[in-house]
Every structure is written in C-alpha cells, then in structure tokens.
Design an enzyme around this catalytic site. Structure first.
Site, PDB file in Angstrom:
ATOM      1  N   HIS A 119     138.558 -24.391  12.122  1.00 37.68           N
ATOM      2  CA  HIS A 119     137.245 -24.946  11.776  1.00 37.68           C
ATOM      3  C   HIS A 119     137.405 -26.267  11.024  1.00 37.68           C
ATOM      4  CE1 HIS A 119     136.175 -20.505  11.886  1.00 37.68           C
ATOM      5  NE2 HIS A 119     135.315 -21.015  12.732  1.00 37.68           N
ATOM      6  N   GLN A 137     123.667 -12.951  19.089  1.00 34.84           N
ATOM      7  CA  GLN A 137     124.813 -12.898  19.987  1.00 34.84           C
ATOM      8  C   GLN A 137     125.670 -11.658  19.788  1.00 34.84           C
ATOM      9  OE1 GLN A 137     126.153 -16.680  18.223  1.00 34.84           O
ATOM     10  NE2 GLN A 137     128.234 -15.856  18.304  1.00 34.84           N
TER      11      GLN A 137
END
Length: 282
Positions: free
Chosen positions: A33, A57
C-alpha cells in the site's frame, strides 16, 4: 496529514487542488500500500488515501467483521509516506442510505475467476470505487488513481469501468510487492500462523511453475497442466480454487496458437482458513 471522515469535509480539504492522486485501501496497510502512495505522490497536486472496509464486497460467510483494522498504525504509515489527505468514512458517511444503485460490471469479465468463487464481489468493488471516485474527483479537471497488480482482475475491471463511463481519471497499476521468499504482500497474510506463513510461498512457486510449463510445452495441453498444478498444491494441504493461464487482454483462456500473446497466470487457494490470491505475468 489531514484526516477527514465525511464527504463534505473531504471536498473542502481538496478544494484548493485540481489533480488528486488517489489510493483506495481497506486499511491494515503493508508496504505494498505504501509503495502505491509513494508512486502516487508525483502524479498529482495532492496525495489522497482512503481507508474503508466495504461491506458490499463481502459475502455473508466472509470475514467482514474480523477483517483486521489497524487504525493507528495505518495513520502513522501514511503520514510517514507523505500522504496529504486521509479519507476514512464511517459506514453511514459513505452509505447514508441503502446503496440500491450499484455498478454491475460485465459478466464475461466479472463472473469468472474471483467472481465465480465470490459471487457479487465485483459489484461491491465497482460500486464502492465509483462512489470513492465521486467523492475525491468531483469538480476536478482530472486525476490519477493507483491500484496494485496483485488484484489483477480488479485492476482490469476498474480500468474498463473508468473507460466506459468516460471518467477523467488515469488508472495507474502498481507492481506486486513480495517478501524476500516471494510471497505477495497481503493484508490477509496476518491470518497465517508460523507454519502456514512458511508454506504460503508455494502459491507463487506453483504459479511460476505453471507459467514455465505452459510456455515450454505449449497451450494445447493447458488443461492438463492446470489440473496437475492444482493437484500438486492440493497435495501440500491447500484447497485451490483455481490455477490458470489467461490472456492479459481479457482474462479469457488463450487459444492454442496464442503462445506468443501476453499471458498471466492467476491463482487462488485456501491455506487453513486463509484464502490467498496471486498472479504472475508471463
């Protein structure tokens, strides 16, 4: 680093800028990230990250409630990386009412591979990304959003969504970061115990071996090679969902004459209770 939680506060913080560079995350940040944040910094006039664990999700049996949330450590990492604005909406900030309008990507891309084993997953991903894009880029002349190649199918779906909706956003891929032994960095690696962590590298090894076999032996025997790769990983105690060679262009199986076209080997398998994914371009 400025931290904001509501959409109005985010837009106020971004008002002086015209070209945000954006990295969307679900938190529990790792070096992959942070590499995206570093990659984003020279691509815009303000660097924005988001942390939001998106319920849409996750299937009911998946790990939404137990997904690792490491807020303080995440903030420290983002600030150290030079992130300018962190958007961390609460669920009622991003979804103040039931999200009945959703983005449905085409079945031929979204219902295969990950979408086959996680029905509805890419509807949830596409919907939250579209909403985050609206929050970050509304009123801007353009912008950049970065997504890691580790989520290969997700990257392709988001790129095509931006293209079809004519959004003024450049989608930039980030290379998969790996540990020294080759394991792709993932927030879910934290679920692995010591023995599982040592074993986990064999997913990337299986993908590499399958790719080499496909190139060496040709694509006429691809079904056999994929089945052998699945059996070999199963013999090590894994429960594989798929190990497969696909065309990079559309993630469809390559034709027998397509050995020279750009291909990608993709895999997903469960080790204990932890499901890991990886891919390798060949």
């Amino acid at each position: 680093m400025k931290i904001v939680h509501t959409i109005p506060d985010l837009r106020a913080a971004l008002a002086p800028f015209q070209h945000p560079a954006f990295v969307a995350t679900m938190g529990n940040l790792h070096d992959g990230h942070i590499a995206l944040v570093n990659q984003a910094k020279p691509l815009g006039d303000v660097t924005v990250a988001s942390i939001f664990v998106n319920r849409l999700q996750f299937a009911p049996h998946e790990d939404f409630d137990t997904y690792p949330r490491t807020w303080e450590a995440d903030c420290e990492k983002l600030q150290a990386a030079g992130c300018d604005v962190l958007f961390a909406p609460r669920e009622h900030d991003l979804y103040p009412e039931p999200q009945t309008y959703k983005v449905h990507p085409p079945a031929e891309l979204a219902d295969i591979l990950e979408g086959h084993f996680r029905p509805g997953f890419f509807v949830g991903v596409s919907t939250v990304v579209m909403k985050l894009f609206s929050c970050v880029f509304a009123g801007k002349s353009g912008g950049t959003a970065l997504f890691g190649k580790k989520d290969y199918q997700q990257l392709m779906i988001i790129r095509r969504m931006v293209q079809q909706f004519a959004l003024p956003i450049a989608i930039v891929p980030g290379e998969t970061l790996r540990a020294a032994d080759g394991l792709a960095l993932s927030s879910r690696n934290g679920y692995l115990d010591v023995a599982q962590r040592a074993e986990a590298v064999h997913l990337s090894k299986a993908l590499k071996a399958l790719g080499e076999a496909a190139r060496a032996q040709g694509l006429d025997t691809l079904d056999v090679l994929e089945a052998q790769a699945m059996q070999a990983l199963s013999a090590r105690g894994w429960a594989p969902d798929y190990l497969t060679v696909r065309r990079r262009a559309d993630l469809l199986p390559p034709g027998s004459s397509g050995a020279a076209e750009p291909l990608v080997v993709l895999g997903a398998a469960r080790l204990g209770t932890t499901r890991l994914i990886d891919n390798l371009e060949i």
